[in-house]
Motif scaffolding. Structure first.
Motif, PDB file in Angstrom:
ATOM      1  N   THR A   1      -6.563   2.921   0.414  1.00 11.41           N
ATOM      2  CA  THR A   1      -7.641   2.922   1.501  1.00 11.41           C
ATOM      3  C   THR A   1      -7.834   4.183   1.934  1.00 11.41           C
ATOM      4  N   GLY A   2      -9.262   4.436   1.956  1.00  8.26           N
ATOM      5  CA  GLY A   2      -9.732   5.660   2.184  1.00  8.26           C
ATOM      6  C   GLY A   2      -9.912   6.925   1.015  1.00  8.26           C
TER       7      GLY A   2
ATOM      8  N   ALA B   1      -6.085  -0.297   9.631  1.00  8.92           N
ATOM      9  CA  ALA B   1      -6.034  -0.855   8.071  1.00  8.92           C
ATOM     10  C   ALA B   1      -7.474  -0.462   7.211  1.00  8.92           C
ATOM     11  N   SER B   2      -8.555  -0.306   7.877  1.00 10.36           N
ATOM     12  CA  SER B   2      -9.584  -0.198   7.375  1.00 10.36           C
ATOM     13  C   SER B   2      -9.816  -1.019   6.406  1.00 10.36           C
ATOM     14  N   GLY B   3      -9.742  -2.343   6.568  1.00 11.76           N
ATOM     15  CA  GLY B   3     -10.257  -3.382   5.337  1.00 11.76           C
ATOM     16  C   GLY B   3      -8.916  -3.771   4.730  1.00 11.76           C
ATOM     17  N   TRP B   4      -7.470  -3.048   5.094  1.00 10.83           N
ATOM     18  CA  TRP B   4      -6.330  -3.576   4.361  1.00 10.83           C
ATOM     19  C   TRP B   4      -6.282  -5.067   4.517  1.00 10.83           C
TER      20      TRP B   4
ATOM     21  N   ASP C   1      -4.515   6.020   8.411  1.00 16.34           N
ATOM     22  CA  ASP C   1      -4.787   5.017   7.449  1.00 16.34           C
ATOM     23  C   ASP C   1      -3.437   4.841   6.424  1.00 16.34           C
ATOM     24  N   ASN C   2      -2.659   5.817   6.246  1.00 12.47           N
ATOM     25  CA  ASN C   2      -1.505   5.536   5.350  1.00 12.47           C
ATOM     26  C   ASN C   2      -0.491   4.928   6.177  1.00 12.47           C
TER      27      ASN C   2
ATOM     28  N   GLY D   1      -6.974  10.197   1.090  1.00 10.20           N
ATOM     29  CA  GLY D   1      -7.038   9.156   2.088  1.00 10.20           C
ATOM     30  C   GLY D   1      -7.258   9.748   3.487  1.00 10.20           C
TER      31      GLY D   1
ATOM     32  N   GLU E   1       0.965  -1.383  -0.031  1.00 14.03           N
ATOM     33  CA  GLU E   1      -0.026   0.104   0.119  1.00 14.03           C
ATOM     34  C   GLU E   1       0.844   1.223   0.135  1.00 14.03           C
TER      35      GLU E   1
END
Length: 281
Positions: free
Chosen positions: A123-124, A256-259, A239-240, A161, A95
């Motif tokens: 993500t985001g 990770a919000s779903g990473w 998030d990053n 993000g 990512e």
């Protein structure tokens, strides 16, 4: 009779132990294979980013800054993949590398080059939206600008993000005002006003002040203004992942919000053979 029963009990126990051992060994092999696959996938993107960082040279402030950020993401991703011990950690390194390729894409755009094909969504990114109009505000005694395009006044790019739990739209800015929160994992007092002034009512940005504040209360302690510790913020929303290129990335603190390693399919991520260097993807 007792001897036969005892032998049967011993055989059953041995069979159970063997089954547990076999299952554990098989699970360990699958985990190792999953980690190896995730690392290989991440390294492919990291190496591609490294090639771009080495082969491109900025021609103006915007492209130079974008390539500097790309280089920072390359360093961070390389550190993350070296430290990765799980497939998820390898996915976070990937990512970071993809984020770096967004900066490369921004640099190419700033230099009037073909940016190449679209990249995987970070993500985001979707929830953050993107800057769609030029806007200038005065905030804490300084002038901040946002624009959908690079210019001498807006040379700082952000791919979009969540930073410290808050969505920052993709766009070009007069200064990287989000970096303090990115490093600290928390927004300062007055940041809600900044978001309100800079993005409220802007088409393409998926929130205004109300949207920001509805999440802001989740991590912000009302006692902060009274001088309490910034721990009232929830930095876990950062998030990053792994922005600190020094290698001090906190895997656990990353939201990770779903990473998930399964969520990143390197399959569609092809820049025409991976050769950006000559100005052609």
């Amino acid at each position: 009779m007792n001897s036969v029963l005892l032998v049967l009990i011993v055989l059953v126990i041995a069979a159970i132990a063997f089954a547990v051992y076999s299952s554990s060994k098989s699970a360990g092999r699958r985990t190792a294979e999953s980690l190896a696959d995730a690392k290989a996938d991440a390294r492919r993107i990291i190496e591609r980013l490294g090639g771009q960082v080495l082969n491109l040279t900025g021609t103006d402030d915007a492209s130079k800054q974008a390539l500097a950020d790309a280089s920072e993401r390359y360093t961070a991703a390389s550190s993350q993949i070296d430290q990765a011990t799980t497939a998820k950690q390898a996915a976070l390194a990937k990512e970071s590398a993809i984020e770096g390729l967004y900066y490369v894409r921004a640099a190419r755009t700033a230099m009037g080059m073909d940016p190449g094909p679209e990249l995987e969504t970070l993500t985001g990114q979707r929830s953050a939206g993107a800057v769609t109009e030029d806007r200038t505000i005065n905030f804490e005694g300084r002038q901040l600008e946002a624009s959908p395009t690079p210019s001498p006044r807006t040379p700082n790019y952000y791919p979009g993000g969540r930073v410290a739990g808050r969505p920052v739209p993709a766009g070009w800015y007069s200064e990287p005002w989000w970096k303090t929160a990115l490093v600290a994992g928390a927004w300062g007092v007055g940041s809600a006003l900044l978001f309100d002034s800079l993005f409220s009512g802007m088409h393409g940005v998926n929130y205004g002040a109300q949207g920001f504040e509805s999440g802001y209360g989740d991590g912000y302690s009302d006692g902060y203004a009274a001088g309490q510790d910034a721990g009232g913020y929830d930095g876990g929303g950062y998030d990053n992942a792994g922005y600190d290129s020094g290698g001090s990335n906190d895997w656990g603190g990353t939201d990770a919000s779903g990473w998930d390693s399964g969520g990143f399919d390197g399959g569609g991520f092809d820049f025409g053979g991976g050769d950006f260097g000559g100005g052609d993807f």
